[in-house]
Design a protein around this motif. Structure first.
Motif, PDB file in Angstrom:
ATOM      1  N   VAL A 143       2.289  -4.033  10.392  1.00  0.00           N
ATOM      2  CA  VAL A 143       4.018  -5.112  10.177  1.00  0.00           C
ATOM      3  C   VAL A 143       4.256  -5.003  11.539  1.00  0.00           C
ATOM      4  O   VAL A 143       4.961  -6.002  11.525  1.00  0.00           O
ATOM      5  N   TYR A 181      -0.002  -0.940   5.822  1.00  0.00           N
ATOM      6  CA  TYR A 181       1.165  -0.615   6.677  1.00  0.00           C
ATOM      7  C   TYR A 181       1.608   0.935   5.019  1.00  0.00           C
ATOM      8  O   TYR A 181       2.796   1.295   5.307  1.00  0.00           O
ATOM      9  N   LEU A 184      -3.126  -6.035   5.527  1.00  0.00           N
ATOM     10  CA  LEU A 184      -2.178  -6.116   5.166  1.00  0.00           C
ATOM     11  C   LEU A 184      -1.856  -7.322   3.774  1.00  0.00           C
ATOM     12  O   LEU A 184      -2.698  -8.110   3.645  1.00  0.00           O
ATOM     13  N   ARG A 190       3.571  -8.634   2.341  1.00  0.00           N
ATOM     14  CA  ARG A 190       4.294  -8.789   4.070  1.00  0.00           C
ATOM     15  C   ARG A 190       4.266  -9.293   4.704  1.00  0.00           C
ATOM     16  O   ARG A 190       5.285  -9.752   5.428  1.00  0.00           O
TER      17      ARG A 190
END
Length: 414
Positions: free
Chosen positions: A133, A71, A170, A174
């Motif tokens: 995300v 992301y 990821l 997060r």
């Protein structure tokens, strides 16, 4: 230069929900224009400014281009020529890709109002593919709006992202941030369902994902499936508005059932201990805060003892309190009891409603702990004189005596 309210504020107003925060997009402006009007710059990756009076965030309309996995792999472009529609098309869901002008008119180029009416989560464009995300965000929105469903084409897109390894890129912080927010929503089980349906749960929390399909004794668990039990447990915790640590501990408490030998199913002897290493590994990988990890481990280890508290002897009860560090941290022990109650309440079946039947274990253990804590450890230590090596044992014995007295008193009153 025009300013529009965008995203969640527009969505929530159309849903008749209170608007907590307002985000703005500015079209036809440069950073210099914003500074000239007194806005204060705060954005690191792209130009975002705080209004000089309201302190609300105003972002310049922008486009983006994918340059690397994950992301963070984006390059953003802003200029006075970027149109509002160019900014909205990069957003995740149609219900989040609307804007409201100064005159109150809604700009809805991608059918967000239609999808609100139909209660559907639908991606705006194939740009959804570029940011993993968005899978977590959609799952979190499903927990917030449990009567919404995921459009089949959007679920197919998310499955494609999982297969291409986007979810693996990821960063742990997060993932935990989005999962934690989802756990605090109205119906957290919907987040789990969305993540399972697209295959993401198996990548981010495989220890939890394996519980679906693992059977339990129907006499104690009418819902049978351990994964379904987890859904009922976490939704009960949400219904009671318990804090994050309690919800996370409730979700993790049966992780060991996925590690017991299938030949022994539906029994899961020793699953409490088996779950401890699994919880520790999951928490280390996702960088779960220590207070959540510690409570989850304690709940997994002790929830079986909580359920049979009334048959435990006074010495065993005091040893339980010591093992849980309940004399120094009584509040955490109380949180563990709440998580254990969620385990008991989160079960299926209509004839015997586990959600409303009496659950005496928590008050029983809390009363025993209060009696043990009432012992003056300083006085006990003083009676030991110079024999310091006996202090811990003497305090333990005194606490056991206090609990015994409470239990005798309780028996006499029956």
């Amino acid at each position: 230069m025009k300013s529009y309210i965008v995203g969640g504020a527009v969505r929530d107003a159309l849903l008749g929900m209170p608007v907590q925060d307002r985000d703005w997009v500015v079209v036809g402006a440069t950073p210099e224009d914003m500074l000239a009007q007194g806005f204060r710059p705060v954005g690191k990756d792209f130009p975002v400014f705080l209004h000089p009076e309201t302190q609300e965030e105003y972002a310049l309309a922008r486009t983006e281009r994918k340059t690397a996995p994950g992301y963070r792999g984006f390059v953003f472009h802003t200029s006075p020529d970027v149109k509002l529609e160019d900014d909205l098309v990069r957003r995740d869901l149609t219900i989040n890709a609307m804007a409201r002008g100064a005159d109150g008119s809604i700009v809805d180029p991608f059918g967000g109002q239609r999808d609100i009416a139909d209660k559907v989560f639908r991606h705006v464009s194939d740009a959804f593919l570029e940011d993993p995300v968005r899978i977590l965000r959609l799952a979190r929105f499903a927990a917030r709006f449990p009567d919404f469903s995921v459009a089949p084409e959007t679920n197919a897109l998310m499955r494609k992202m999982v297969e291409q390894g986007e979810v693996d890129a990821l960063v742990p912080e997060r993932v935990w941030q989005e999962v934690a927010r989802g756990l605090m929503e109205q119906q957290p089980s919907r987040m789990l369902t969305v993540l399972r349906d697209c295959g993401a749960l198996a990548r981010i929390m495989p220890e939890l994902n394996v519980l679906w399909g693992v059977p339990q004794p129907p006499a104690h668990h009418p819902e049978v499936d351990t994964g379904v039990h987890m859904e009922l447990v976490i939704d009960y915790a949400a219904e009671r508005r318990f804090e994050l640590c309690v919800r996370f501990a409730a979700l993790m408490h049966d992780l060991g059932k996925g590690a017991t030998p299938p030949a022994t199913w539906p029994r899961h002897h020793g699953h409490e201990q088996l779950g401890l290493a699994l919880i520790d590994a999951l928490c280390a990988r996702l960088k779960v805060p220590n207070e959540c990890r510690e409570l989850a481990i304690m709940t997994a280890r002790e929830h079986g003892n909580v359920s049979r508290a009334e048959v435990l002897r006074a010495n065993t009860l005091v040893t339980l309190f010591e093992r849980c560090d309940a004399f120094r941290k009584p509040q955490r022990f109380a949180q563990m009891l709440l998580a254990a109650e969620c385990d008991s309440r989160g079960r299926g079946g209509e004839a015997d409603d586990f959600r409303t039947r009496p659950w005496p274990h928590g008050p029983y253990l809390q009363g025993a702990l209060d009696a043990a804590r009432a012992v003056n450890a300083g006085e006990v230590a003083a009676r030991c004189g110079d024999n310091k090596g006996n202090i811990a044992q003497a305090v333990h014995v005194a606490r056991v005596s206090a609990v015994k007295a409470l239990l005798r008193e309780s028996d006499a009153g029956q």
